[in-house]
Design a protein around this motif. Structure first.
Motif, mmCIF file in Angstrom:
data_model
loop_
_atom_site.group_PDB
_atom_site.id
_atom_site.type_symbol
_atom_site.label_atom_id
_atom_site.label_comp_id
_atom_site.label_asym_id
_atom_site.label_seq_id
_atom_site.Cartn_x
_atom_site.Cartn_y
_atom_site.Cartn_z
ATOM 1 N N GLN A 5 0.822 -1.207 0.000
ATOM 2 C CA GLN A 5 0.000 0.000 0.000
ATOM 3 C C GLN A 5 0.854 1.253 0.000
ATOM 4 O O GLN A 5 1.873 1.320 0.675
ATOM 5 N N ASP A 6 0.400 2.226 -0.764
ATOM 6 C CA ASP A 6 1.016 3.548 -0.826
ATOM 7 C C ASP A 6 -0.004 4.443 -1.517
ATOM 8 O O ASP A 6 -0.866 3.965 -2.228
ATOM 9 N N ARG A 7 0.114 5.694 -1.361
ATOM 10 C CA ARG A 7 -0.870 6.612 -1.957
ATOM 11 C C ARG A 7 -0.553 6.912 -3.416
ATOM 12 O O ARG A 7 -0.183 8.021 -3.769
ATOM 13 N N GLY A 8 -0.686 5.910 -4.257
ATOM 14 C CA GLY A 8 -0.517 6.099 -5.692
ATOM 15 C C GLY A 8 0.912 6.212 -6.175
ATOM 16 O O GLY A 8 1.146 6.566 -7.317
ATOM 17 N N ASN A 9 1.878 5.890 -5.323
ATOM 18 C CA ASN A 9 3.276 6.061 -5.707
ATOM 19 C C ASN A 9 4.033 4.770 -5.956
ATOM 20 O O ASN A 9 5.216 4.803 -6.240
ATOM 21 N N LEU A 10 3.388 3.620 -5.840
ATOM 22 C CA LEU A 10 4.090 2.357 -6.031
ATOM 23 C C LEU A 10 4.402 2.120 -7.503
ATOM 24 O O LEU A 10 3.642 2.483 -8.382
ATOM 25 N N ASN A 11 5.533 1.509 -7.750
ATOM 26 C CA ASN A 11 5.939 1.156 -9.099
ATOM 27 C C ASN A 11 5.648 -0.330 -9.292
ATOM 28 O O ASN A 11 6.378 -1.185 -8.781
ATOM 29 N N ALA A 12 4.593 -0.654 -10.012
ATOM 30 C CA ALA A 12 4.175 -2.042 -10.201
ATOM 31 C C ALA A 12 5.241 -2.877 -10.901
ATOM 32 O O ALA A 12 5.259 -4.099 -10.774
ATOM 33 N N ASN A 13 6.140 -2.246 -11.618
ATOM 34 C CA ASN A 13 7.205 -2.966 -12.319
ATOM 35 C C ASN A 13 8.427 -3.197 -11.445
ATOM 36 O O ASN A 13 9.397 -3.803 -11.892
ATOM 37 N N ALA A 14 8.412 -2.692 -10.222
ATOM 38 C CA ALA A 14 9.586 -2.778 -9.345
ATOM 39 C C ALA A 14 9.325 -3.678 -8.147
ATOM 40 O O ALA A 14 9.791 -3.419 -7.053
ATOM 41 N N ILE A 15 8.577 -4.738 -8.345
ATOM 42 C CA ILE A 15 8.361 -5.719 -7.283
ATOM 43 C C ILE A 15 9.216 -6.938 -7.593
ATOM 44 O O ILE A 15 9.290 -7.381 -8.741
ATOM 45 N N ALA A 16 9.904 -7.438 -6.576
ATOM 46 C CA ALA A 16 10.799 -8.577 -6.767
ATOM 47 C C ALA A 16 10.709 -9.497 -5.563
ATOM 48 O O ALA A 16 10.492 -9.053 -4.437
ATOM 49 N N ALA A 17 10.897 -10.778 -5.808
ATOM 50 C CA ALA A 17 10.894 -11.770 -4.738
ATOM 51 C C ALA A 17 12.118 -12.664 -4.895
ATOM 52 O O ALA A 17 12.610 -12.888 -5.999
ATOM 53 N N ALA A 18 12.604 -13.162 -3.758
ATOM 54 C CA ALA A 18 13.750 -14.070 -3.761
ATOM 55 C C ALA A 18 13.581 -15.054 -2.608
ATOM 56 O O ALA A 18 12.880 -14.787 -1.640
ATOM 57 N N VAL A 19 14.250 -16.192 -2.737
ATOM 58 C CA VAL A 19 14.195 -17.220 -1.705
ATOM 59 C C VAL A 19 15.615 -17.604 -1.306
ATOM 60 O O VAL A 19 16.527 -17.612 -2.136
ATOM 61 N N LEU A 20 15.782 -17.894 -0.033
ATOM 62 C CA LEU A 20 17.054 -18.357 0.519
ATOM 63 C C LEU A 20 16.820 -19.754 1.071
ATOM 64 O O LEU A 20 16.014 -19.938 1.985
ATOM 65 N N TYR A 21 17.506 -20.744 0.507
ATOM 66 C CA TYR A 21 17.361 -22.134 0.949
ATOM 67 C C TYR A 21 18.515 -22.513 1.855
ATOM 68 O O TYR A 21 19.679 -22.346 1.487
ATOM 69 N N ASP A 22 18.221 -23.044 3.014
ATOM 70 C CA ASP A 22 19.229 -23.638 3.908
ATOM 71 C C ASP A 22 20.537 -22.845 3.972
ATOM 72 O O ASP A 22 21.623 -23.389 3.777
ATOM 73 N N ASP A 23 20.455 -21.568 4.234
ATOM 74 C CA ASP A 23 21.638 -20.702 4.372
ATOM 75 C C ASP A 23 22.507 -20.636 3.120
ATOM 76 O O ASP A 23 23.712 -20.437 3.197
ATOM 77 N N GLY A 24 21.895 -20.777 1.957
ATOM 78 C CA GLY A 24 22.629 -20.670 0.694
ATOM 79 C C GLY A 24 22.652 -19.222 0.220
ATOM 80 O O GLY A 24 22.859 -18.306 0.995
ATOM 81 N N GLU A 25 22.391 -19.026 -1.055
ATOM 82 C CA GLU A 25 22.352 -17.689 -1.636
ATOM 83 C C GLU A 25 20.918 -17.345 -2.020
ATOM 84 O O GLU A 25 20.125 -18.221 -2.331
ATOM 85 N N TRP A 26 20.607 -16.040 -2.034
ATOM 86 C CA TRP A 26 19.281 -15.586 -2.458
ATOM 87 C C TRP A 26 19.106 -15.895 -3.941
ATOM 88 O O TRP A 26 19.963 -15.572 -4.760
ATOM 89 N N THR A 27 17.993 -16.537 -4.256
ATOM 90 C CA THR A 27 17.662 -16.909 -5.631
ATOM 91 C C THR A 27 16.375 -16.193 -6.026
ATOM 92 O O THR A 27 15.375 -16.281 -5.300
ATOM 93 N N PRO A 28 16.373 -15.467 -7.144
ATOM 94 C CA PRO A 28 15.149 -14.769 -7.565
ATOM 95 C C PRO A 28 13.995 -15.734 -7.812
ATOM 96 O O PRO A 28 14.198 -16.850 -8.295
ATOM 97 N N LEU A 29 12.802 -15.299 -7.466
ATOM 98 C CA LEU A 29 11.573 -16.039 -7.748
ATOM 99 C C LEU A 29 10.787 -15.277 -8.807
ATOM 100 O O LEU A 29 10.754 -14.048 -8.785
#
Length: 72
Positions: A5-29
């Protein structure tokens, strides 16, 4: 499911997710684009399943506003 949520200022193209498995490295989702029908929020959902044998997983989601300020 996620919601940002934000008052009309969010960039829908700038959302990113990543996962970290068992203390490894962050991997993009890959997540589908959010619903942008409401001007003050982005809504979305993604399905993710950890690979077999993983004992711990952490998910990180970040988003930026139009000015480039990131939060997560």
């Amino acid at each position: 499911r996620y919601e940002a949520q934000d008052r009309g200022n969010l960039n829908a193209n700038a959302i990113a997710a990543a996962v970290l498995y068992d203390d490894g490295e962050w991997t993009p989702l890959v997540i589908p684009p959010p619903d942008v029908d409401q001007p003050d929020r982005l809504l979305g959902r993604a399905l993710w399943r950890p690979p077999n044998g993983v004992s711990e997983a952490r998910i990180r989601v970040t988003i930026s506003d139009q000015a480039g300020n990131a939060a997560g």
